[in-house]
Design a protein around this motif. Structure first.
Motif, PDB file in Angstrom:
ATOM      1  N   GLY A   8      37.810  68.660  32.173  1.00  0.00           N
ATOM      2  CA  GLY A   8      37.760  69.515  30.996  1.00  0.00           C
ATOM      3  C   GLY A   8      36.449  69.370  30.236  1.00  0.00           C
ATOM      4  N   VAL A   9      35.364  69.097  30.954  1.00  0.00           N
ATOM      5  CA  VAL A   9      34.052  68.917  30.328  1.00  0.00           C
ATOM      6  C   VAL A   9      33.640  70.216  29.650  1.00  0.00           C
ATOM      7  CG1 VAL A   9      31.632  68.346  30.753  1.00  0.00           C
ATOM      8  CG2 VAL A   9      33.433  67.167  32.027  1.00  0.00           C
ATOM      9  N   THR A  10      33.147  70.116  28.421  1.00  0.00           N
ATOM     10  CA  THR A  10      32.882  71.307  27.610  1.00  0.00           C
ATOM     11  C   THR A  10      31.496  71.898  27.813  1.00  0.00           C
ATOM     12  OG1 THR A  10      32.206  69.923  25.745  1.00  0.00           O
ATOM     13  CG2 THR A  10      34.516  70.619  25.823  1.00  0.00           C
ATOM     14  N   ILE A  11      30.599  71.195  28.517  1.00  0.00           N
ATOM     15  CA  ILE A  11      29.257  71.735  28.804  1.00  0.00           C
ATOM     16  C   ILE A  11      29.078  71.728  30.315  1.00  0.00           C
ATOM     17  CG2 ILE A  11      26.773  71.348  28.586  1.00  0.00           C
ATOM     18  CD1 ILE A  11      27.256  70.245  25.813  1.00  0.00           C
ATOM     19  N   SER A  12      28.618  72.849  30.872  1.00  0.00           N
ATOM     20  CA  SER A  12      28.520  72.939  32.329  1.00  0.00           C
ATOM     21  C   SER A  12      27.093  73.140  32.842  1.00  0.00           C
ATOM     22  CB  SER A  12      29.396  74.088  32.834  1.00  0.00           C
ATOM     23  OG  SER A  12      28.956  75.306  32.292  1.00  0.00           O
ATOM     24  N   GLU A  13      26.114  73.064  31.964  1.00  0.00           N
ATOM     25  CA  GLU A  13      24.721  73.158  32.422  1.00  0.00           C
ATOM     26  C   GLU A  13      23.821  72.434  31.433  1.00  0.00           C
ATOM     27  OE1 GLU A  13      23.253  77.392  30.606  1.00  0.00           O
ATOM     28  OE2 GLU A  13      24.311  77.450  32.512  1.00  0.00           O
ATOM     29  N   GLY A  14      22.633  72.079  31.917  1.00  0.00           N
ATOM     30  CA  GLY A  14      21.679  71.390  31.054  1.00  0.00           C
ATOM     31  C   GLY A  14      20.871  70.373  31.830  1.00  0.00           C
ATOM     32  N   SER A  15      20.279  69.449  31.125  1.00  0.00           N
ATOM     33  CA  SER A  15      19.413  68.427  31.717  1.00  0.00           C
ATOM     34  C   SER A  15      20.232  67.306  32.333  1.00  0.00           C
ATOM     35  CB  SER A  15      18.495  67.844  30.642  1.00  0.00           C
ATOM     36  OG  SER A  15      17.705  68.852  30.066  1.00  0.00           O
ATOM     37  N   ILE A  16      19.579  66.562  33.224  1.00  0.00           N
ATOM     38  CA  ILE A  16      20.170  65.387  33.843  1.00  0.00           C
ATOM     39  C   ILE A  16      19.506  64.159  33.236  1.00  0.00           C
ATOM     40  CG2 ILE A  16      20.405  64.089  35.997  1.00  0.00           C
ATOM     41  CD1 ILE A  16      20.414  66.824  37.422  1.00  0.00           C
ATOM     42  N   CYS A  17      20.290  63.167  32.863  1.00  0.00           N
ATOM     43  CA  CYS A  17      19.774  61.942  32.255  1.00  0.00           C
ATOM     44  C   CYS A  17      20.104  60.756  33.151  1.00  0.00           C
ATOM     45  CB  CYS A  17      20.391  61.761  30.870  1.00  0.00           C
ATOM     46  SG  CYS A  17      19.971  60.192  30.101  1.00  0.00           S
ATOM     47  N   LEU A  18      19.105  59.978  33.511  1.00  0.00           N
ATOM     48  CA  LEU A  18      19.312  58.717  34.218  1.00  0.00           C
ATOM     49  C   LEU A  18      18.891  57.618  33.260  1.00  0.00           C
ATOM     50  CD1 LEU A  18      17.717  59.713  37.636  1.00  0.00           C
ATOM     51  CD2 LEU A  18      20.129  59.759  37.013  1.00  0.00           C
ATOM     52  N   GLN A  19      19.783  56.674  32.990  1.00  0.00           N
ATOM     53  CA  GLN A  19      19.473  55.666  31.984  1.00  0.00           C
ATOM     54  C   GLN A  19      19.951  54.291  32.402  1.00  0.00           C
ATOM     55  OE1 GLN A  19      21.788  57.243  28.671  1.00  0.00           O
ATOM     56  NE2 GLN A  19      23.183  55.509  28.830  1.00  0.00           N
ATOM     57  N   SER A  20      19.497  53.305  31.670  1.00  0.00           N
ATOM     58  CA  SER A  20      19.912  51.926  31.844  1.00  0.00           C
ATOM     59  C   SER A  20      20.515  51.450  30.538  1.00  0.00           C
ATOM     60  CB  SER A  20      18.698  51.070  32.204  1.00  0.00           C
ATOM     61  OG  SER A  20      19.022  49.705  32.155  1.00  0.00           O
ATOM     62  N   GLU A  21      21.508  50.606  30.620  1.00  0.00           N
ATOM     63  CA  GLU A  21      22.141  50.066  29.415  1.00  0.00           C
ATOM     64  C   GLU A  21      21.449  48.775  28.992  1.00  0.00           C
ATOM     65  OE1 GLU A  21      24.351  51.698  27.712  1.00  0.00           O
ATOM     66  OE2 GLU A  21      24.533  53.296  29.185  1.00  0.00           O
ATOM     67  N   GLY A  22      20.181  48.879  28.586  1.00  0.00           N
ATOM     68  CA  GLY A  22      19.453  47.745  28.036  1.00  0.00           C
ATOM     69  C   GLY A  22      18.781  46.843  29.049  1.00  0.00           C
ATOM     70  N   LYS A  23      18.758  47.195  30.306  1.00  0.00           N
ATOM     71  CA  LYS A  23      18.119  46.380  31.346  1.00  0.00           C
ATOM     72  C   LYS A  23      17.094  47.223  32.087  1.00  0.00           C
ATOM     73  CE  LYS A  23      20.891  42.796  30.937  1.00  0.00           C
ATOM     74  NZ  LYS A  23      20.475  41.500  30.570  1.00  0.00           N
ATOM     75  N   ASP A  24      16.164  46.537  32.765  1.00  0.00           N
ATOM     76  CA  ASP A  24      15.205  47.247  33.615  1.00  0.00           C
ATOM     77  C   ASP A  24      15.967  47.931  34.744  1.00  0.00           C
ATOM     78  OD1 ASP A  24      13.170  46.244  32.063  1.00  0.00           O
ATOM     79  OD2 ASP A  24      12.710  44.598  33.438  1.00  0.00           O
ATOM     80  N   ILE A  25      15.464  49.087  35.155  1.00  0.00           N
ATOM     81  CA  ILE A  25      16.131  49.827  36.231  1.00  0.00           C
ATOM     82  C   ILE A  25      15.084  50.583  37.039  1.00  0.00           C
ATOM     83  CG2 ILE A  25      16.560  51.912  34.869  1.00  0.00           C
ATOM     84  CD1 ILE A  25      19.336  52.035  36.294  1.00  0.00           C
ATOM     85  N   GLU A  26      15.329  50.719  38.309  1.00  0.00           N
ATOM     86  CA  GLU A  26      14.461  51.493  39.200  1.00  0.00           C
ATOM     87  C   GLU A  26      15.329  52.488  39.951  1.00  0.00           C
ATOM     88  OE1 GLU A  26      12.199  48.955  41.780  1.00  0.00           O
ATOM     89  OE2 GLU A  26      11.594  47.641  40.139  1.00  0.00           O
ATOM     90  N   PHE A  27      14.757  53.639  40.273  1.00  0.00           N
ATOM     91  CA  PHE A  27      15.457  54.666  41.029  1.00  0.00           C
ATOM     92  C   PHE A  27      14.676  54.959  42.297  1.00  0.00           C
ATOM     93  CE2 PHE A  27      16.496  55.440  36.566  1.00  0.00           C
ATOM     94  CZ  PHE A  27      17.875  55.475  36.617  1.00  0.00           C
ATOM     95  N   ARG A  28      15.368  55.260  43.364  1.00  0.00           N
ATOM     96  CA  ARG A  28      14.728  55.713  44.603  1.00  0.00           C
ATOM     97  C   ARG A  28      15.664  56.701  45.276  1.00  0.00           C
ATOM     98  NH1 ARG A  28      15.395  51.319  49.491  1.00  0.00           N
ATOM     99  NH2 ARG A  28      17.640  51.365  49.474  1.00  0.00           N
ATOM    100  N   ASN A  29      15.081  57.570  46.074  1.00  0.00           N
ATOM    101  CA  ASN A  29      15.869  58.537  46.837  1.00  0.00           C
ATOM    102  C   ASN A  29      16.825  59.320  45.949  1.00  0.00           C
ATOM    103  OD1 ASN A  29      14.614  57.534  49.176  1.00  0.00           O
ATOM    104  ND2 ASN A  29      16.232  56.045  49.505  1.00  0.00           N
ATOM    105  N   VAL A  30      16.272  59.972  44.937  1.00  0.00           N
ATOM    106  CA  VAL A  30      17.080  60.796  44.034  1.00  0.00           C
ATOM    107  C   VAL A  30      17.129  62.216  44.606  1.00  0.00           C
ATOM    108  CG1 VAL A  30      17.282  61.724  41.697  1.00  0.00           C
ATOM    109  CG2 VAL A  30      16.460  59.375  42.045  1.00  0.00           C
ATOM    110  N   TYR A  31      18.313  62.722  44.841  1.00  0.00           N
ATOM    111  CA  TYR A  31      18.506  64.057  45.409  1.00  0.00           C
ATOM    112  C   TYR A  31      19.433  64.858  44.512  1.00  0.00           C
ATOM    113  CZ  TYR A  31      16.949  61.598  49.607  1.00  0.00           C
ATOM    114  OH  TYR A  31      16.238  60.829  50.497  1.00  0.00           O
ATOM    115  N   ILE A  32      19.107  66.126  44.351  1.00  0.00           N
ATOM    116  CA  ILE A  32      19.996  67.055  43.652  1.00  0.00           C
ATOM    117  C   ILE A  32      20.350  68.135  44.658  1.00  0.00           C
ATOM    118  CG2 ILE A  32      20.229  68.692  41.756  1.00  0.00           C
ATOM    119  CD1 ILE A  32      18.163  66.971  40.241  1.00  0.00           C
ATOM    120  N   ILE A  33      21.621  68.283  44.931  1.00  0.00           N
ATOM    121  CA  ILE A  33      22.097  69.268  45.902  1.00  0.00           C
ATOM    122  C   ILE A  33      22.972  70.269  45.153  1.00  0.00           C
ATOM    123  CG2 ILE A  33      23.440  69.610  48.005  1.00  0.00           C
ATOM    124  CD1 ILE A  33      22.801  66.628  48.639  1.00  0.00           C
ATOM    125  N   LYS A  34      22.662  71.520  45.345  1.00  0.00           N
ATOM    126  CA  LYS A  34      23.434  72.569  44.667  1.00  0.00           C
ATOM    127  C   LYS A  34      24.271  73.332  45.652  1.00  0.00           C
ATOM    128  CE  LYS A  34      22.965  76.300  41.437  1.00  0.00           C
ATOM    129  NZ  LYS A  34      22.118  77.112  40.666  1.00  0.00           N
TER     130      LYS A  34
END
Length: 83
Positions: A57-83
């Protein structure tokens, strides 16, 4: 985020919703796999193949994507968006 809401967000005093199961994260130094599936008004988040959270029942169905860390260092690799 950004003013959205969903059925499982019952405690409006907190931003987070409890995980469905115990942590499925790998030990420090190992890569984790995160798969987020957005379909209609439902979002499912899998960590290393384990469903950790689901929002319906999510009320928003479009917009930006956020990748975050909860107060720690973080690295991302192999990020894919498939539609």
């Amino acid at each position: 985020m950004a003013g959205s809401d969903f059925i499982e967000h019952t405690d409006k005093t907190r931003i987070i919703v409890a995980k469905k199961t115990d942590s499925s994260e790998k030990p420090v130094g190992e890569w984790n796999a995160l798969e987020v599936i957005c379909k209609g008004s439902t979002i499912e988040a899998y960590i290393n193949g384990t469903l950790q959270n689901k929002a319906t029942g999510v009320t928003i169905s479009e917009g930006s994507i956020c990748l975050q860390s909860e107060g720690k260092d973080i690295e991302f690799r192999n990020v894919y968006i498939i539609k």
